[in-house]
Design a protein around this motif. Structure first.
Motif, PDB file in Angstrom:
ATOM      1  N   GLY A   1     -46.812 108.630  -5.731  1.00 58.05           N
ATOM      2  CA  GLY A   1     -46.858 109.999  -6.219  1.00 58.05           C
ATOM      3  C   GLY A   1     -46.934 111.042  -5.121  1.00 58.05           C
ATOM      4  N   LYS A   2     -47.567 110.670  -3.989  1.00 56.36           N
ATOM      5  CA  LYS A   2     -47.744 111.626  -2.895  1.00 56.36           C
ATOM      6  C   LYS A   2     -47.491 110.928  -1.576  1.00 56.36           C
ATOM      7  CE  LYS A   2     -51.124 114.886  -0.962  1.00 56.36           C
ATOM      8  NZ  LYS A   2     -52.506 115.426  -1.084  1.00 56.36           N
ATOM      9  N   LEU A   3     -46.663 111.541  -0.742  1.00 47.17           N
ATOM     10  CA  LEU A   3     -46.312 110.952   0.549  1.00 47.17           C
ATOM     11  C   LEU A   3     -46.361 112.023   1.635  1.00 47.17           C
ATOM     12  CD1 LEU A   3     -45.265 108.610   2.291  1.00 47.17           C
ATOM     13  CD2 LEU A   3     -42.944 109.292   1.663  1.00 47.17           C
ATOM     14  N   SER A   4     -47.058 111.698   2.723  1.00 48.52           N
ATOM     15  CA  SER A   4     -47.141 112.591   3.879  1.00 48.52           C
ATOM     16  C   SER A   4     -46.705 111.823   5.122  1.00 48.52           C
ATOM     17  CB  SER A   4     -48.576 113.109   4.058  1.00 48.52           C
ATOM     18  OG  SER A   4     -48.697 113.886   5.232  1.00 48.52           O
ATOM     19  N   ILE A   5     -45.751 112.393   5.863  1.00 47.49           N
ATOM     20  CA  ILE A   5     -45.234 111.758   7.077  1.00 47.49           C
ATOM     21  C   ILE A   5     -45.383 112.750   8.219  1.00 47.49           C
ATOM     22  CG2 ILE A   5     -43.288 110.561   8.128  1.00 47.49           C
ATOM     23  CD1 ILE A   5     -42.091 110.278   5.327  1.00 47.49           C
ATOM     24  N   ARG A   6     -46.126 112.358   9.241  1.00 45.23           N
ATOM     25  CA  ARG A   6     -46.343 113.214  10.404  1.00 45.23           C
ATOM     26  C   ARG A   6     -45.860 112.495  11.653  1.00 45.23           C
ATOM     27  NH1 ARG A   6     -50.232 117.477  10.050  1.00 45.23           N
ATOM     28  NH2 ARG A   6     -51.000 117.754   7.930  1.00 45.23           N
ATOM     29  N   GLY A   7     -44.798 112.994  12.236  1.00 44.15           N
ATOM     30  CA  GLY A   7     -44.314 112.421  13.472  1.00 44.15           C
ATOM     31  C   GLY A   7     -45.146 112.876  14.658  1.00 44.15           C
TER      32      GLY A   7
ATOM     33  N   LEU B   1     -48.469 108.472   6.627  1.00 48.87           N
ATOM     34  CA  LEU B   1     -48.067 107.811   7.863  1.00 48.87           C
ATOM     35  C   LEU B   1     -48.104 108.837   8.990  1.00 48.87           C
ATOM     36  CD1 LEU B   1     -45.013 105.695   6.633  1.00 48.87           C
ATOM     37  CD2 LEU B   1     -47.397 105.004   6.790  1.00 48.87           C
ATOM     38  N   ASP B   2     -48.859 108.528  10.043  1.00 51.23           N
ATOM     39  CA  ASP B   2     -49.034 109.475  11.144  1.00 51.23           C
ATOM     40  C   ASP B   2     -48.651 108.828  12.472  1.00 51.23           C
ATOM     41  OD1 ASP B   2     -50.054 111.160   9.257  1.00 51.23           O
ATOM     42  OD2 ASP B   2     -52.152 110.860   9.803  1.00 51.23           O
ATOM     43  N   GLY B   3     -48.061 109.643  13.340  1.00 49.18           N
ATOM     44  CA  GLY B   3     -47.810 109.216  14.708  1.00 49.18           C
ATOM     45  C   GLY B   3     -46.941 107.984  14.818  1.00 49.18           C
ATOM     46  N   LYS B   4     -47.445 106.987  15.553  1.00 49.45           N
ATOM     47  CA  LYS B   4     -46.678 105.767  15.798  1.00 49.45           C
ATOM     48  C   LYS B   4     -46.483 104.933  14.540  1.00 49.45           C
ATOM     49  CE  LYS B   4     -48.159 105.356  20.626  1.00 49.45           C
ATOM     50  NZ  LYS B   4     -48.848 104.481  21.630  1.00 49.45           N
ATOM     51  N   LYS B   5     -47.328 105.131  13.548  1.00 50.30           N
ATOM     52  CA  LYS B   5     -47.194 104.369  12.308  1.00 50.30           C
ATOM     53  C   LYS B   5     -46.049 104.872  11.438  1.00 50.30           C
ATOM     54  CE  LYS B   5     -52.089 103.101  12.032  1.00 50.30           C
ATOM     55  NZ  LYS B   5     -53.318 103.141  11.183  1.00 50.30           N
ATOM     56  N   ALA B   6     -45.545 106.046  11.741  1.00 47.78           N
ATOM     57  CA  ALA B   6     -44.463 106.624  10.943  1.00 47.78           C
ATOM     58  C   ALA B   6     -43.120 106.079  11.448  1.00 47.78           C
ATOM     59  CB  ALA B   6     -44.501 108.144  11.027  1.00 47.78           C
TER      60      ALA B   6
ATOM     61  N   SER C   1     -46.051 114.893  17.711  1.00 44.43           N
ATOM     62  CA  SER C   1     -45.664 116.216  18.192  1.00 44.43           C
ATOM     63  C   SER C   1     -45.203 116.126  19.642  1.00 44.43           C
ATOM     64  CB  SER C   1     -46.850 117.178  18.092  1.00 44.43           C
ATOM     65  OG  SER C   1     -47.952 116.686  18.818  1.00 44.43           O
ATOM     66  N   GLY C   2     -44.049 116.694  19.909  1.00 42.70           N
ATOM     67  CA  GLY C   2     -43.509 116.690  21.259  1.00 42.70           C
ATOM     68  C   GLY C   2     -42.688 115.479  21.610  1.00 42.70           C
ATOM     69  N   GLY C   3     -42.709 114.430  20.783  1.00 45.58           N
ATOM     70  CA  GLY C   3     -41.947 113.221  21.055  1.00 45.58           C
ATOM     71  C   GLY C   3     -40.814 113.042  20.063  1.00 45.58           C
ATOM     72  N   VAL C   4     -40.021 111.997  20.304  1.00 42.89           N
ATOM     73  CA  VAL C   4     -38.902 111.690  19.413  1.00 42.89           C
ATOM     74  C   VAL C   4     -39.440 110.964  18.186  1.00 42.89           C
ATOM     75  CG1 VAL C   4     -36.726 110.471  19.185  1.00 42.89           C
ATOM     76  CG2 VAL C   4     -37.319 111.561  21.355  1.00 42.89           C
TER      77      VAL C   4
END
Length: 634
Positions: free
Chosen positions: A156-162, A132-137, A164-167
């Motif tokens: 089994g594997k999860l990656s979450i990327r908010g 999940l990246d950006g607004k989808k997170a 950058s620079g925002g809430v």
């Protein structure tokens, strides 16, 4: 009253007759039964039939009966008793409220019979991966991922990327859903999540005991408490990455060192609270398991490097970058600790302690090192580089970047002293290199060197290239990037080599004569040719390539002075089987080359036509349609 109306009240009944002479009045009533009692004289009260509108209003005012009126406690009990994860997933798709309730059910709260009946039978537990990246997170998407993957093999594997620079829109609630629904989670990466705290990590620790890889990058609210919880619950943790976690320090690392005996890889960057005590505990407790270690931008001292040199018995890959408090003494002690016998790869960047004595000691203490990258070391000179090369007898690859005190004497001296195992040498942005006569012995020969890369070293010239031609007769891969001081005669010194990959990008002095000579000499071996930005290259070079190159697969002609005639020459060759062709910025190539490009496209997998202003958009669309197997950039 019976007397007034002549009615006895017992025997006066009417049978199939009406008391009204006017039949219209009788029609106001339903037909009467045979034995219906009716008073003889008193007229019955007539009530009007309710209208349809009043009936609608009554129905509207009735209280709606729905399962939504049940309290959350009842819904929770219903959901946890459902037969399996697919049924729970179906219920979770009804509304966000139900999704939140289903995602909040812990594994030990599910009905025991249902848990046993829904265990994975295909052996793919934890085989799913989600990112999940950006607004989808968001928390809602995490809850959906947690519930949806439960019945399909497990996450089994999860990656979450908010953002950058925002809430960040991911909070502890989202991690709670993962922790309670994904017991098979083995890898978790959290990036730029400023709103996630220890509470979320505690949920992961409690519910995901199989966790093996944890990556925390830009999570400022997570402290030692969260990392301690992970260490205590996840004994199988083998990879740990901490970057930009300003509240994690020695206490968390000490807990990981005590509880995670299988730890194989640790990377710590820009964590100001990590000091020598944490590094010492980590190395001393994982002596026989830790294989990869990265320490970057930390406030550690010489003590940490001494510990690495003594306890790093299993370390094979070591990266030390941006350690301002490590001095020459730290590197000297690390090299003399004789613990890095298994070290295979070493990268040192922006460390003021890298001096001639320090680097020489490291070379002696790492006898099996095969790859070394030394970058941004202003105190390293020719003597230190040569001493390092002499000590590193197993070295196969050496890269120097921004080491401005290293001159051509150190460069050639390290080549001569590295031994026959050296296969690759790279110089990047080393301003101390000059084009001078090095006075090399006539009998010098480096038969092992196969690859040489010189990038952005403006002092590198013809004399150095002539010396390389003599020293390295077995050179196969040559990269001279952005070097404008080499003339045509300098390039011709490479003709005695059997070249496989050639990159002369940005060498403005390169001419058709050089390319023609190289292709004629190496036509049977040349696989890659890059002449990007060499404006003196014209159609004559393409004619030579078409005539001589049999196995060339990658050709970059970007910003060269080639035209339609040159492309036609390439297409006319029966030998050429190009897979990658770049003509970016070739303004003289027009729509007339369309037929030639289509012919070349029978083998092309990639075509770059960016900034080719003379090729129309309709021609590009035609190529996209015809060359369906080829990726086209335009």
């Amino acid at each position: 009253m019976s007397q007034n109306f002549s009615f006895a009240g017992e025997n006066d009944f009417y049978r199939r007759s009406t008391v009204y002479p006017n039949l219209k009045e009788a029609n106001l009533f339903l037909s009467l039964a045979d034995c219906c009692y009716f008073p003889p004289c008193k007229r019955s009260r007539v009530v009007a039939t309710p209208s349809l509108f009043s009936a609608f209003e009554e129905e509207k005012n009735k209280k709606t009966v729905s399962i939504n009126v049940l309290p959350d406690e009842c819904l929770f009990e219903i959901f946890r008793r459902l037969p399996g994860p697919q049924e729970r997933s179906a219920c979770a798709s009804v509304s966000k409220h139900w999704l939140t309730l289903v995602a909040s059910i812990k594994q030990n709260e599910l009905d025991a019979v249902n848990v046993l009946s829904n265990e994975s039978e295909d052996g793919c537990e934890g085989c799913l991966s989600r990112s999940l990246d950006g607004k989808k997170a968001t928390d809602v998407r995490l809850a959906a991922v947690a519930v949806g993957t439960a019945g399909r093999g497990g996450l089994g594997k999860l990656s979450i990327r908010g953002s950058s620079g925002g809430v960040s829109k991911v909070t502890d609630l989202g991690l709670r859903s993962i922790g309670r629904s994904c017991p098979s989670l083995g890898s978790l990466s959290l990036w730029n999540l400023s709103t996630v705290t220890d509470s979320g990590l505690l949920e992961i620790a409690e519910g995901c005991a199989q966790l093996e890889k944890l990556e925390l990058n830009g999570c400022p609210m997570i402290t030692d408490k969260g990392l301690v919880a992970i260490a205590k619950s996840c004994a199988n943790l083998s990879e740990l990455t901490l970057e930009g976690c300003s509240r994690i320090g020695d206490e968390g690392l000490q807990a990981v060192a005590r509880s995670c005996a299988k730890l194989r890889s640790v990377s710590i960057k820009n964590c100001p609270l990590v000091r020598d005590n944490g590094i010492a505990a980590l190395l001393s407790n994982t002596t026989y398991s830790l294989a990869k270690l990265k320490l970057q931008m930390l406030n550690v001292s010489d003590v940490s490097l001494a510990v690495v040199g003594h306890y790093g018995l299993s370390v094979t890959d070591l990266v030390l970058a941006g350690l301002p408090y490590v001095s020459e003494k730290g590197f000297w002690v690390m090299g003399n600790g004789v613990g890095l016998q298994k070290l295979n790869s070493l990268t040192i960047t922006a460390c003021q302690g890298v001096t001639d004595m320090g680097l020489g000691s490291v070379g002696k203490g790492c006898p099996n090192m095969k790859k070394a990258v030394i970058s941004k070391s202003p105190l390293l000179s020719d003597n230190g580089l040569v001493s390092f090369a002499k000590a590193s007898l197993s070295l196969e690859s050496l890269q120097l970047e921004e080491c401005h005190r290293v001159t051509q004497f150190g460069f050639f001296g390290s080549l001569l002293n590295c031994g026959a195992k050296l296969k690759s040498f790279s110089l990047v942005n080393c301003l101390g290199i000059r084009d001078l006569n090095t006075g090399l012995p006539a009998s010098s020969n480096l038969s092992g060197l196969r690859s040489l890369s010189v990038r952005n070293c403006p002092g590198f010239g013809d004399a150095n290239l002539a010396a390389l031609g003599k020293l390295c007769p077995q050179l196969e891969d040559i990269e001279l990037f952005g070097i404008k001081g080499i003339t045509e005669s300098g390039f011709l010194h490479l003709l005695q080599n059997s070249l496989v990959k050639v990159n002369f990008s940005g060498c403005s002095s390169l001419t058709d004569r050089v390319v023609s000579a190289i292709t004629a000499r190496n036509g049977l071996t040349l696989e890659v040719l890059n002449v990007d930005g060499c404006t003196k290259i014209s159609n004559a070079s393409l004619v030579s390539i078409a005539e001589n190159c049999h196995i060339l697969s990658d050709l970059d002609l970007s910003k060269c002075s080639v035209s339609d005639a040159g492309i036609q020459a390439l297409a006319s060759s029966d030998k050429l089987r190009l897979q990658i062709l770049s003509m970016a910025g070739c303004s003289m190539v027009t729509d007339k080359s369309l037929t030639s490009i289509v012919k070349l496209g029978s083998t092309l997998l990639g075509l770059n036509l960016q900034q080719c202003r003379s090729i129309s958009s309709s021609s590009v669309d035609f190529l996209v349609e015809r060359l369906y197997r080829c990726d086209i950039l335009s």
